[in-house]
Design a protein around this motif. Structure first.
Motif, mmCIF file in Angstrom:
data_model
loop_
_atom_site.group_PDB
_atom_site.id
_atom_site.type_symbol
_atom_site.label_atom_id
_atom_site.label_comp_id
_atom_site.label_asym_id
_atom_site.label_seq_id
_atom_site.Cartn_x
_atom_site.Cartn_y
_atom_site.Cartn_z
ATOM 1 N N TYR A 241 0.851 -1.283 -0.157
ATOM 2 C CA TYR A 241 0.195 -0.032 0.035
ATOM 3 C C TYR A 241 0.999 1.170 0.228
ATOM 4 C CZ TYR A 241 -3.303 3.449 2.088
ATOM 5 O OH TYR A 241 -3.974 4.501 2.078
ATOM 6 N N CYS A 242 2.003 1.225 0.763
ATOM 7 C CA CYS A 242 2.794 2.568 1.110
ATOM 8 C C CYS A 242 3.583 2.767 -0.352
ATOM 9 C CB CYS A 242 3.933 2.141 2.185
ATOM 10 S SG CYS A 242 2.911 2.504 3.600
ATOM 11 N N LYS B 28 -3.196 14.061 0.125
ATOM 12 C CA LYS B 28 -4.305 14.601 0.074
ATOM 13 C C LYS B 28 -5.012 13.917 -1.030
ATOM 14 C CE LYS B 28 -4.623 19.117 2.003
ATOM 15 N NZ LYS B 28 -5.005 20.518 2.151
ATOM 16 N N ALA B 29 -4.204 13.540 -2.186
ATOM 17 C CA ALA B 29 -4.614 12.992 -3.430
ATOM 18 C C ALA B 29 -4.670 11.531 -3.011
ATOM 19 C CB ALA B 29 -3.529 13.092 -4.399
ATOM 20 N N MET B 30 -3.673 10.997 -2.205
ATOM 21 C CA MET B 30 -3.649 9.506 -1.621
ATOM 22 C C MET B 30 -4.974 9.243 -0.937
ATOM 23 S SD MET B 30 0.156 9.111 -0.154
ATOM 24 C CE MET B 30 1.616 9.528 -0.948
ATOM 25 N N ALA B 31 -5.427 10.237 -0.170
ATOM 26 C CA ALA B 31 -6.744 9.827 0.542
ATOM 27 C C ALA B 31 -7.586 9.725 -0.277
ATOM 28 C CB ALA B 31 -6.863 11.207 1.767
ATOM 29 N N TYR C 275 -8.956 1.694 0.878
ATOM 30 C CA TYR C 275 -9.809 0.951 1.458
ATOM 31 C C TYR C 275 -10.299 1.261 2.614
ATOM 32 C CZ TYR C 275 -8.423 -2.241 -2.520
ATOM 33 O OH TYR C 275 -7.792 -2.520 -3.700
ATOM 34 N N TYR C 276 -9.559 1.547 3.590
ATOM 35 C CA TYR C 276 -9.849 1.852 4.982
ATOM 36 C C TYR C 276 -10.033 3.492 5.172
ATOM 37 C CZ TYR C 276 -8.210 -2.785 5.655
ATOM 38 O OH TYR C 276 -8.000 -4.182 5.600
ATOM 39 N N LYS D 63 -3.439 12.584 7.188
ATOM 40 C CA LYS D 63 -2.183 12.550 8.267
ATOM 41 C C LYS D 63 -2.127 10.900 8.487
ATOM 42 C CE LYS D 63 -2.724 16.828 10.870
ATOM 43 N NZ LYS D 63 -3.107 17.316 11.942
ATOM 44 N N GLN D 64 -3.092 9.994 8.481
ATOM 45 C CA GLN D 64 -2.933 8.682 8.671
ATOM 46 C C GLN D 64 -1.942 7.887 7.560
ATOM 47 O OE1 GLN D 64 -7.081 7.704 8.878
ATOM 48 N NE2 GLN D 64 -6.869 7.264 11.011
ATOM 49 N N ILE D 65 -2.276 8.475 6.454
ATOM 50 C CA ILE D 65 -1.314 7.862 5.424
ATOM 51 C C ILE D 65 0.189 8.364 5.508
ATOM 52 C CG2 ILE D 65 -0.811 7.939 2.750
ATOM 53 C CD1 ILE D 65 -4.093 8.238 2.674
ATOM 54 N N ARG D 66 0.292 9.594 5.821
ATOM 55 C CA ARG D 66 1.496 10.191 6.019
ATOM 56 C C ARG D 66 2.493 9.431 7.081
ATOM 57 N NH1 ARG D 66 1.790 16.032 7.817
ATOM 58 N NH2 ARG D 66 1.266 15.129 9.845
#
Length: 173
Positions: free
Chosen positions: A114-115, A127-130, A136-137, A142-145
């Motif tokens: 995923y990363c 922001k684009a990743m979100a 899926y989750y 911030k969580q992705i970062r």
């Protein structure tokens, strides 16, 4: 309402009862090296553990008084046990338990994929990743970062990723 059906029990001829009985009777394998070396096959489990300075049943070894009983504070409530002969086993187990263990922190394989996917597709745009469909989750930026920073902080996994990207870049050029 109907009546419950009577189920007729039949004998299972395919089961070897002697083999089953022997399996139940056989002692389990001892995984601990110190205990395996000191174990006496002719003695009972309780006797072996008592000789090693261990307890088969801590409730019997450290019999605590009931709250309603008048207990002398200075008197020790546990039983006086005979001195174990193989005390080295208990000391070896204690040393092994107190030895510092190296931390082996690793991300799971799906999180690593995923990363890597997010980093290759979007770079630093969280922001684009979100908004990506593979989120899926529904992680926030911030969580992705934090997931990506965790991935980067694990040298084993991150260096493997960097080496693979260098090889693909060399193959392309």
């Amino acid at each position: 309402m109907g009546k419950p059906r009577k189920v007729k029990k039949t004998f299972n001829y395919n089961k070897n009862r002697r083999k089953e009985w022997k399996k139940q009777k056989k002692l389990p394998k001892i995984g601990c090296k110190q205990m395996k070396d000191a174990w006496d096959e002719r003695r009972t489990v309780e006797y072996n553990l008592q000789n090693m300075g261990l307890s088969a049943d801590p409730n019997k070894t450290l019999a605590m008084p009931k709250p309603m009983d008048d207990v002398d504070v200075e008197a020790k409530p546990w039983k006086k046990l005979p001195q174990p002969k193989k005390l080295r086993v208990a000391h070896a187990l204690e040393r092994e338990a107190n030895a510092p263990q190296p931390k082996r922190f690793r991300l799971s394989e799906p999180d690593v994929r995923y990363c890597i996917y997010m980093m290759e597709k979007y770079g630093e745009d969280y922001k684009a990743m979100a908004k990506d469909l593979k989120n899926y989750y529904q992680d926030t930026p911030k969580q992705i970062r934090s997931k990506i920073r965790t991935f980067m902080s694990i040298p084993e996994q991150y260096n493997e990723y960097k080496n693979s990207t260098k090889q693909t870049a060399m193959e392309i050029s």
